[in-house]
Design a protein around this motif. Structure first.
Motif, PDB file in Angstrom:
ATOM      1  N   ALA A 215     -33.244  -8.572   1.588  1.00  0.00           N
ATOM      2  CA  ALA A 215     -33.048  -8.193   0.182  1.00  0.00           C
ATOM      3  C   ALA A 215     -33.978  -7.045  -0.209  1.00  0.00           C
ATOM      4  O   ALA A 215     -35.080  -6.906   0.334  1.00  0.00           O
ATOM      5  N   CYS A 232     -37.286 -18.068  -4.816  1.00  0.00           N
ATOM      6  CA  CYS A 232     -37.444 -17.719  -3.392  1.00  0.00           C
ATOM      7  C   CYS A 232     -38.174 -18.841  -2.649  1.00  0.00           C
ATOM      8  O   CYS A 232     -39.295 -19.201  -2.991  1.00  0.00           O
ATOM      9  N   PHE A 234     -39.175 -18.737   0.339  1.00  0.00           N
ATOM     10  CA  PHE A 234     -39.918 -18.217   1.482  1.00  0.00           C
ATOM     11  C   PHE A 234     -41.156 -17.404   1.091  1.00  0.00           C
ATOM     12  O   PHE A 234     -41.782 -16.778   1.945  1.00  0.00           O
ATOM     13  N   ALA A 236     -41.400 -14.618  -0.415  1.00  0.00           N
ATOM     14  CA  ALA A 236     -41.232 -13.217  -0.009  1.00  0.00           C
ATOM     15  C   ALA A 236     -41.360 -12.241  -1.172  1.00  0.00           C
ATOM     16  O   ALA A 236     -41.326 -11.028  -0.967  1.00  0.00           O
ATOM     17  N   ILE A 237     -41.476 -12.765  -2.395  1.00  0.00           N
ATOM     18  CA  ILE A 237     -41.454 -11.865  -3.557  1.00  0.00           C
ATOM     19  C   ILE A 237     -42.815 -11.829  -4.248  1.00  0.00           C
ATOM     20  O   ILE A 237     -43.385 -12.873  -4.574  1.00  0.00           O
ATOM     21  N   ILE A 248     -40.062  -7.145  -3.005  1.00  0.00           N
ATOM     22  CA  ILE A 248     -39.705  -8.040  -1.896  1.00  0.00           C
ATOM     23  C   ILE A 248     -40.319  -7.519  -0.604  1.00  0.00           C
ATOM     24  O   ILE A 248     -40.143  -6.351  -0.250  1.00  0.00           O
ATOM     25  N   CYS A 253     -38.852 -11.768   4.031  1.00  0.00           N
ATOM     26  CA  CYS A 253     -37.543 -12.124   3.463  1.00  0.00           C
ATOM     27  C   CYS A 253     -36.622 -12.718   4.530  1.00  0.00           C
ATOM     28  O   CYS A 253     -36.493 -12.179   5.623  1.00  0.00           O
ATOM     29  N   TYR A 254     -35.954 -13.841   4.180  1.00  0.00           N
ATOM     30  CA  TYR A 254     -34.992 -14.478   5.090  1.00  0.00           C
ATOM     31  C   TYR A 254     -33.558 -14.028   4.816  1.00  0.00           C
ATOM     32  O   TYR A 254     -32.640 -14.450   5.509  1.00  0.00           O
ATOM     33  N   GLY A 255     -33.369 -13.229   3.762  1.00  0.00           N
ATOM     34  CA  GLY A 255     -32.033 -12.666   3.503  1.00  0.00           C
ATOM     35  C   GLY A 255     -31.024 -13.649   2.943  1.00  0.00           C
ATOM     36  O   GLY A 255     -29.817 -13.423   3.077  1.00  0.00           O
ATOM     37  N   CYS A 256     -31.495 -14.700   2.275  1.00  0.00           N
ATOM     38  CA  CYS A 256     -30.564 -15.722   1.762  1.00  0.00           C
ATOM     39  C   CYS A 256     -29.774 -15.237   0.551  1.00  0.00           C
ATOM     40  O   CYS A 256     -28.673 -15.721   0.288  1.00  0.00           O
ATOM     41  N   GLY A 257     -30.339 -14.312  -0.219  1.00  0.00           N
ATOM     42  CA  GLY A 257     -29.634 -13.785  -1.390  1.00  0.00           C
ATOM     43  C   GLY A 257     -29.743 -14.655  -2.629  1.00  0.00           C
ATOM     44  O   GLY A 257     -29.081 -14.378  -3.638  1.00  0.00           O
ATOM     45  N   ILE A 258     -30.563 -15.690  -2.602  1.00  0.00           N
ATOM     46  CA  ILE A 258     -30.663 -16.583  -3.755  1.00  0.00           C
ATOM     47  C   ILE A 258     -31.317 -15.871  -4.948  1.00  0.00           C
ATOM     48  O   ILE A 258     -30.932 -16.068  -6.097  1.00  0.00           O
ATOM     49  N   CYS A 259     -32.291 -15.010  -4.665  1.00  0.00           N
ATOM     50  CA  CYS A 259     -32.943 -14.240  -5.741  1.00  0.00           C
ATOM     51  C   CYS A 259     -31.903 -13.384  -6.468  1.00  0.00           C
ATOM     52  O   CYS A 259     -31.939 -13.242  -7.685  1.00  0.00           O
ATOM     53  N   LEU A 270     -28.533  -6.973  -0.922  1.00  0.00           N
ATOM     54  CA  LEU A 270     -28.810  -7.280   0.489  1.00  0.00           C
ATOM     55  C   LEU A 270     -28.434  -6.074   1.342  1.00  0.00           C
ATOM     56  O   LEU A 270     -27.396  -5.450   1.126  1.00  0.00           O
TER      57      LEU A 270
END
Ligand code: SF4
Ligand code: SF4
Length: 283
Positions: A215, A232, A234, A236-237, A248, A253-259, A270
């Motif tokens: 992200a 988040c 993880f 990451a933010i 970020i 970042c794990y790239g989940c896109g939840i943020c 993303l």
């Protein structure tokens, strides 16, 4: 590309390959027996003892820790390994599978004693495929279900709507193998209640890959509300008090896109992990 894309996806996203959901793999007796054994072991030895075992691992000498971690990761990759997947790729998976069932989450059952229907079985077979039977073995007697076997067949639209609601709760999506490369499950996870996320993030013993994405914040659009930081899983933010915007860290970042799902300014997007030099190669 993660190593599963190379091994099981011929260089494409492995979880978008229909063959990895095949009924021939589901009906493999050895696979079914192996998974039943694993789920029984998890149900018996999970809960408090999981945390105790993780604490023991952290206290062990460095060399012992490294060996145990290496063996655990190697064995999980063969048997039950996951990857974070954003909602657009979940939609693609739902586009080619033929049925979806909603069922009880084994992690939450073991860790919290609560029945939560955050897990989904996906099958190339119609009407739930034969997954209802397989999952019944894994999580028998789920009392919250309308189905006596503990499962509920849902439409793709119903499943997607639930996934979008789960995102607002801060849950990220992950696909799971049941004897790799067969994929039969998609979970909606958060760190406190998921064995895999805890092992991966808190105990340096990865049992899931990061997403094929990372992200990025558009600094012009961000108003610094910090809602993204709240969800988040993880860490990451970060937040710049000087510039009043969030940032970020691509390495975390794990790239989940939840943020992205909670950003009212549409300031988070993303990108392909491979195209972000700081994150490419970090899985
Ligand atoms: S949620 Fe969006 S607007 Fe708010 S801090 Fe995060 S990126 Fe910025
Ligand atoms: S910063 Fe990365 S890991 Fe954190 S919620 Fe956003 S996409 Fe997920």
């Amino acid at each position: 590309m993660c190593e599963f894309c190379l091994e099981h996806g011929e260089g494409r996203k492995w979880y978008l390959e229909a063959k990895n959901y095949g009924l021939d793999l589901l009906h493999d007796v050895n696979r079914q027996q192996a998974f039943q054994k694993f789920s029984k072991k998890l149900a018996v030895s999970g809960g408090k003892s999981f945390h105790e075992r993780m604490e023991d691992l952290e206290k062990a000498p460095g060399f012992v820790r490294r060996v145990i971690r290496w063996k655990t990761v190697r064995s999980m990759k063969k048997f039950h390994y996951g990857q974070i997947v954003p909602i657009e790729d979940i939609e693609r998976i739902f586009g080619f599978v033929n049925s979806i069932i909603r069922t009880s989450c084994l992690c939450r059952r073991v860790l919290t004693g609560q029945e939560k229907r955050y897990c989904y079985g996906i099958s190339m077979g119609p009407g739930g495929g034969d997954l209802t039977d397989a999952f019944h073995e894994v999580a028998p007697g789920f009392s919250g279900s309308p189905d006596p076997k503990g499962n509920e067949v849902v439409t793709k639209e119903e499943a997607l709507a639930s996934f979008r609601e789960h995102e607002k709760e801060g849950l990220c999506h992950s696909v799971w193998t049941f004897v790799t490369p067969f994929i039969a499950g998609i979970c909606n996870c958060d760190r406190p209640d998921c064995f895999a996320m805890q092992m991966t993030v808190a105990h340096d013993t990865p049992t899931m890959f990061r997403a094929e994405y990372v992200a990025e914040t558009d600094m012009e659009s961000c108003d610094g509300c910090r809602q993204c930081m709240r969800v988040c899983q993880f860490g990451a933010i970060g937040y710049s008090a000087t510039r009043k915007i969030s940032h970020i860290d691509p390495r975390r970042c794990y790239g989940c896109g939840i943020c992205r799902a909670v950003c009212k300014k549409d300031a988070i997007h993303l990108k392909d992990r491979a195209k972000v030099p700081a994150a490419a190669g970090i899985w």
